[in-house]
Scaffold this motif. Structure first.
Motif, PDB file in Angstrom:
ATOM      1  N   GLU A   1       0.821  -1.210   0.000  1.00  0.00           N
ATOM      2  CA  GLU A   1       0.000   0.000   0.000  1.00  0.00           C
ATOM      3  C   GLU A   1       0.856   1.262   0.000  1.00  0.00           C
ATOM      4  OE1 GLU A   1      -1.308   0.142   4.661  1.00  0.00           O
ATOM      5  OE2 GLU A   1      -1.985  -1.457   3.345  1.00  0.00           O
ATOM      6  N   SER A   2       0.200   2.368  -0.245  1.00  0.00           N
ATOM      7  CA  SER A   2       0.865   3.659  -0.332  1.00  0.00           C
ATOM      8  C   SER A   2       1.702   3.923   0.922  1.00  0.00           C
ATOM      9  CB  SER A   2      -0.208   4.738  -0.498  1.00  0.00           C
ATOM     10  OG  SER A   2       0.401   5.989  -0.576  1.00  0.00           O
TER      11      SER A   2
ATOM     12  N   HIS B   1       0.369  -1.220  -6.976  1.00  0.00           N
ATOM     13  CA  HIS B   1      -0.443  -1.533  -5.803  1.00  0.00           C
ATOM     14  C   HIS B   1      -1.641  -2.366  -6.237  1.00  0.00           C
ATOM     15  CE1 HIS B   1      -2.243   2.129  -7.468  1.00  0.00           C
ATOM     16  NE2 HIS B   1      -3.351   1.497  -7.167  1.00  0.00           N
TER      17      HIS B   1
END
Ligand code: ADP
Ligand code: MG
Length: 278
Positions: free
Chosen positions: A49-50, A214
Motif C-alpha cells: 500500500e501507499s 499496488h
C-alpha cells in the motif's frame, strides 16, 4: 548459467525530517533492510500500500536516491554508494519509468528530441545522423509512428505518453527497467495495452523488470516473482504462484482478501484476451 541483473542486500533508507518550534526532529524508516535478487529476463513485482517504501526502493535501485546502508549490485558489480549516483556505464544499463507520463515529459520538447536526449547525454559515440534513425525505429517499436517525431507531448493521450516514456527509457538498450506504477494513471483498457507492450518489449530485448504496483490483478498478470512490502519491510518474497497461492504473512492475507476475487479474474481474462488478439 543464470545472470543476476540486479541484487540488493539489506538495503536501508532513512529520511531525517527536521522539526520546527513545536515538533521534534524525526526519522522515517522508509526501507528497512530489503534484499532481492533478479535474473535476466524476469519480472519482479513489488506490491504494497501507499507509503510502504516501494518508490524509495525504486529510486535506490536506480541510484536517484542512494541508500543509507546496504549493497546494490548491477550485473554482479557492486555499485559505489558513496558516489551518490550511477556511473555513466551503469546509467545506460538501468532506466526508470514513472507513473505520471505528464510530469515526466517536458511540454516544450518534441518527441524526437525526448528520445534522442539520452543518446546525446549518455551515448556520445552514437553519430548525430544515427540518433534520428534510432529514435524513429523506437517510436515504431512502442506502437507509435515516425510522423510523431516532430510533435509535442500535449498532442498525445495518456497511454501514448507512457509509450513515449518507455521508448525514452529503451533508447540506451538498458538491461534493467524499473517501472514505478507505470499504468496506474491510465484507464483500464489502456493499462492492458501498455502491459502487453511491456511484455512484448521484454521478450524482444531480453529486459529485466522491477515493476511496482499496488494493483494485484496487474501483478498477477506480469510478475514472475512477487515481493510484498509492508512498512518498509519485505514481508513476502517468492515466485508469483507461491505468494498468491500460499501467502505467509497476515498483511498479505488481508491484502489478498481485500481484492474481490471476481475483479481479479475478470481483469485477468480481459488482459489475456487482449494479449491473444494483439
Ligand atoms: P510508496 O511508493 O510505497 O507509496 P514511498 O517510498 O514513496 O512509498 O515512501 C515511503 C515512506 O518514506 C513514506 O512514509 C514517505 O512519506 C517517506 N518518504 C519518501 N520519500 C521521502 C523524502 N524524500 N523525504 C522524507 N520522507 C520521505
Ligand atoms: Mg510510490
Amino acid at each position: 548459467m543464470t545472470e543476476i541483473v540486479v541484487e540488493t542486500r539489506d538495503i536501508v533508507r532513512d529520511y531525517h525530517i527536521g522539526g520546527g518550534l513545536f515538533r521534534k526532529d524525526r526519522t522515517v524508516h522508509a526501507v528497512k533492510g530489503v534484499s532481492l535478487k533478479l535474473e535476466k529476463g524476469k519480472t519482479l513485482a513489488i506490491v504494497g500500500e501507499s507509503g510502504c517504501g516501494k518508490s524509495t526502493l525504486a529510486r535506490i535501485i536506480t541510484m536517484i536516491d542512494p541508500p543509507t546502508a546496504g549493497d546494490l549490485l548491477i550485473d554482479g558489480e557492486k555499485v559505489d554508494i558513496g558516489r551518490q549516483r550511477l556511473t555513466p556505464e551503469l546509467r545506460r544499463k538501468v532506466q526508470i519509468v514513472f507513473q505520471n507520463p505528464y510530469g515526466s515529459l517536458n511540454p516544450r520538447q518534441k518527441i524526437g528530441d525526448v528520445l534522442m536526449d539520452p543518446l546525446i547525454i549518455n551515448a556520445k559515440d552514437v553519430p548525430a545522423a544515427e540518433r534520428r534513425d534510432r529514435a524513429m525505429q523506437m517510436l515504431t517499436k512502442v506502437g507509435l509512428a515516425p510522423e510523431h517525431f516532430n510533435r509535442y507531448p500535449h498532442m498525445f493521450s495518456g497511454g501514448q505518453r507512457q509509450r513515449i516514456a518507455i521508448a525514452r527509457a529503451l533508447m540506451l538498450n538498458p538491461r534493467l527497467l524499473v517501472l514505478d506504477e507505470p499504468v496506474s494513471a491510465l484507464d483500464l483498457s489502456v493499462q492492458a495495452q501498455v502491459l502487453n507492450l511491456l511484455a512484448d518489449l521484454q521478450d524482444e530485448f531480453g529486459l529485466t523488470f522491477v515493476f511496482i504496483s499496488h494493483d494485484l490483478s496487474v501483478v498477477r498478470y506480469i510478475a514472475d516473482e512477487v515481493m510484498v512490502m509492508y512498512f518498509g519491510e519485505a514481508v513476502e518474497y517468492g515466485t508469483r504462484d507461491a505468494v498468491f497461492s500460499d501467502p505467509k504473512h497476515d498483511y498479505t492475507k488481508t491484502l489478498f482478501a481485500a481484492t474481490p476475487r471476481a475483479d481479479v479474474e475478470s481483469i485477468r481474462k480481459r488482459l489475456a484476451k487482449k494479449k491473444k488478439a494483439a
